[in-house]
Write a protein that holds these residues in place. Structure first.
Motif, PDB file in Angstrom:
ATOM      1  N   ILE A  52      41.781  39.947  34.377  1.00  0.00           N
ATOM      2  CA  ILE A  52      42.429  40.371  35.627  1.00  0.00           C
ATOM      3  C   ILE A  52      41.901  41.731  36.062  1.00  0.00           C
ATOM      4  O   ILE A  52      41.640  41.965  37.246  1.00  0.00           O
ATOM      5  CB  ILE A  52      43.962  40.390  35.453  1.00  0.00           C
ATOM      6  CG1 ILE A  52      44.481  38.962  35.289  1.00  0.00           C
ATOM      7  CG2 ILE A  52      44.640  41.082  36.628  1.00  0.00           C
ATOM      8  CD1 ILE A  52      45.930  38.877  34.843  1.00  0.00           C
ATOM      9  N   ARG A  53      41.701  42.654  35.105  1.00  0.00           N
ATOM     10  CA  ARG A  53      41.158  43.976  35.422  1.00  0.00           C
ATOM     11  C   ARG A  53      39.771  43.859  36.039  1.00  0.00           C
ATOM     12  O   ARG A  53      39.466  44.494  37.054  1.00  0.00           O
ATOM     13  CB  ARG A  53      41.099  44.844  34.161  1.00  0.00           C
ATOM     14  CG  ARG A  53      40.583  46.254  34.428  1.00  0.00           C
ATOM     15  CD  ARG A  53      40.440  47.060  33.156  1.00  0.00           C
ATOM     16  NE  ARG A  53      39.525  46.471  32.187  1.00  0.00           N
ATOM     17  CZ  ARG A  53      38.188  46.625  32.218  1.00  0.00           C
ATOM     18  NH1 ARG A  53      37.622  47.342  33.160  1.00  0.00           N
ATOM     19  NH2 ARG A  53      37.439  46.053  31.300  1.00  0.00           N
ATOM     20  N   ILE A  54      38.928  43.008  35.452  1.00  0.00           N
ATOM     21  CA  ILE A  54      37.569  42.820  35.973  1.00  0.00           C
ATOM     22  C   ILE A  54      37.617  42.221  37.379  1.00  0.00           C
ATOM     23  O   ILE A  54      36.905  42.668  38.287  1.00  0.00           O
ATOM     24  CB  ILE A  54      36.743  41.931  35.020  1.00  0.00           C
ATOM     25  CG1 ILE A  54      36.478  42.692  33.718  1.00  0.00           C
ATOM     26  CG2 ILE A  54      35.449  41.482  35.663  1.00  0.00           C
ATOM     27  CD1 ILE A  54      35.932  41.830  32.600  1.00  0.00           C
ATOM     28  N   LEU A  55      38.466  41.218  37.584  1.00  0.00           N
ATOM     29  CA  LEU A  55      38.563  40.579  38.901  1.00  0.00           C
ATOM     30  C   LEU A  55      39.077  41.564  39.962  1.00  0.00           C
ATOM     31  O   LEU A  55      38.539  41.611  41.077  1.00  0.00           O
ATOM     32  CB  LEU A  55      39.475  39.355  38.834  1.00  0.00           C
ATOM     33  CG  LEU A  55      38.913  38.157  38.061  1.00  0.00           C
ATOM     34  CD1 LEU A  55      39.969  37.071  37.922  1.00  0.00           C
ATOM     35  CD2 LEU A  55      37.682  37.621  38.748  1.00  0.00           C
ATOM     36  N   ILE A  56      40.082  42.334  39.640  1.00  0.00           N
ATOM     37  CA  ILE A  56      40.634  43.291  40.604  1.00  0.00           C
ATOM     38  C   ILE A  56      39.589  44.362  40.924  1.00  0.00           C
ATOM     39  O   ILE A  56      39.424  44.750  42.088  1.00  0.00           O
ATOM     40  CB  ILE A  56      41.922  43.928  40.048  1.00  0.00           C
ATOM     41  CG1 ILE A  56      43.022  42.883  39.908  1.00  0.00           C
ATOM     42  CG2 ILE A  56      42.391  45.087  40.930  1.00  0.00           C
ATOM     43  CD1 ILE A  56      43.481  42.252  41.207  1.00  0.00           C
ATOM     44  N   THR A  57      38.886  44.830  39.898  1.00  0.00           N
ATOM     45  CA  THR A  57      37.839  45.836  40.117  1.00  0.00           C
ATOM     46  C   THR A  57      36.748  45.277  41.030  1.00  0.00           C
ATOM     47  O   THR A  57      36.260  45.947  41.915  1.00  0.00           O
ATOM     48  CB  THR A  57      37.231  46.284  38.773  1.00  0.00           C
ATOM     49  OG1 THR A  57      38.271  46.769  37.937  1.00  0.00           O
ATOM     50  CG2 THR A  57      36.202  47.385  38.969  1.00  0.00           C
ATOM     51  N   PHE A  58      36.365  44.011  40.796  1.00  0.00           N
ATOM     52  CA  PHE A  58      35.334  43.375  41.620  1.00  0.00           C
ATOM     53  C   PHE A  58      35.812  43.197  43.055  1.00  0.00           C
ATOM     54  O   PHE A  58      35.070  43.488  44.009  1.00  0.00           O
ATOM     55  CB  PHE A  58      34.957  42.024  41.013  1.00  0.00           C
ATOM     56  CG  PHE A  58      33.975  41.241  41.829  1.00  0.00           C
ATOM     57  CD1 PHE A  58      32.645  41.629  41.861  1.00  0.00           C
ATOM     58  CD2 PHE A  58      34.381  40.144  42.564  1.00  0.00           C
ATOM     59  CE1 PHE A  58      31.728  40.918  42.634  1.00  0.00           C
ATOM     60  CE2 PHE A  58      33.479  39.429  43.336  1.00  0.00           C
ATOM     61  CZ  PHE A  58      32.138  39.814  43.359  1.00  0.00           C
ATOM     62  N   ILE A  59      37.054  42.739  43.223  1.00  0.00           N
ATOM     63  CA  ILE A  59      37.583  42.490  44.576  1.00  0.00           C
ATOM     64  C   ILE A  59      37.711  43.786  45.354  1.00  0.00           C
ATOM     65  O   ILE A  59      37.353  43.854  46.546  1.00  0.00           O
ATOM     66  CB  ILE A  59      38.957  41.773  44.490  1.00  0.00           C
ATOM     67  CG1 ILE A  59      38.750  40.331  43.984  1.00  0.00           C
ATOM     68  CG2 ILE A  59      39.658  41.762  45.831  1.00  0.00           C
ATOM     69  CD1 ILE A  59      40.038  39.623  43.644  1.00  0.00           C
ATOM     70  N   LEU A  60      38.203  44.824  44.712  1.00  0.00           N
ATOM     71  CA  LEU A  60      38.396  46.109  45.403  1.00  0.00           C
ATOM     72  C   LEU A  60      37.099  46.914  45.514  1.00  0.00           C
ATOM     73  O   LEU A  60      37.045  47.874  46.266  1.00  0.00           O
ATOM     74  CB  LEU A  60      39.465  46.937  44.693  1.00  0.00           C
ATOM     75  CG  LEU A  60      40.874  46.324  44.697  1.00  0.00           C
ATOM     76  CD1 LEU A  60      41.832  47.220  43.906  1.00  0.00           C
ATOM     77  CD2 LEU A  60      41.388  46.098  46.109  1.00  0.00           C
TER      78      LEU A  60
END
Length: 62
Positions: A52-60
């Motif tokens: 989830i951390r990786i996905l949020i970092t990628f999205i933002l």
């Protein structure tokens, strides 16, 4: 109806006698199973959190 502490304690004692207590082996096995499940759950949530951390970092885009 009057409350009788003596009668209450007699009833508690008779109900406690009806309880099926687990053996030492059953308690040990159940405790080990709980520790294994806690370890597996903590590993799962660690990796889920990292994903989830990786996905949020990628999205933002941070």
């Amino acid at each position: 109806m009057a409350f009788s502490p003596f009668k209450f304690l007699q009833e508690v004692r008779s109900e406690t006698a009806k309880v099926t207590w687990p053996s030492r082996r059953e308690v040990t096995i159940t405790t080990i199973m709980v520790f294994i499940m806690v370890a597996l759950a903590s590993i799962f949530f660690f990796f889920a959190d990292q994903l989830i951390r990786i996905l949020i970092t990628f999205i933002l885009g941070v």
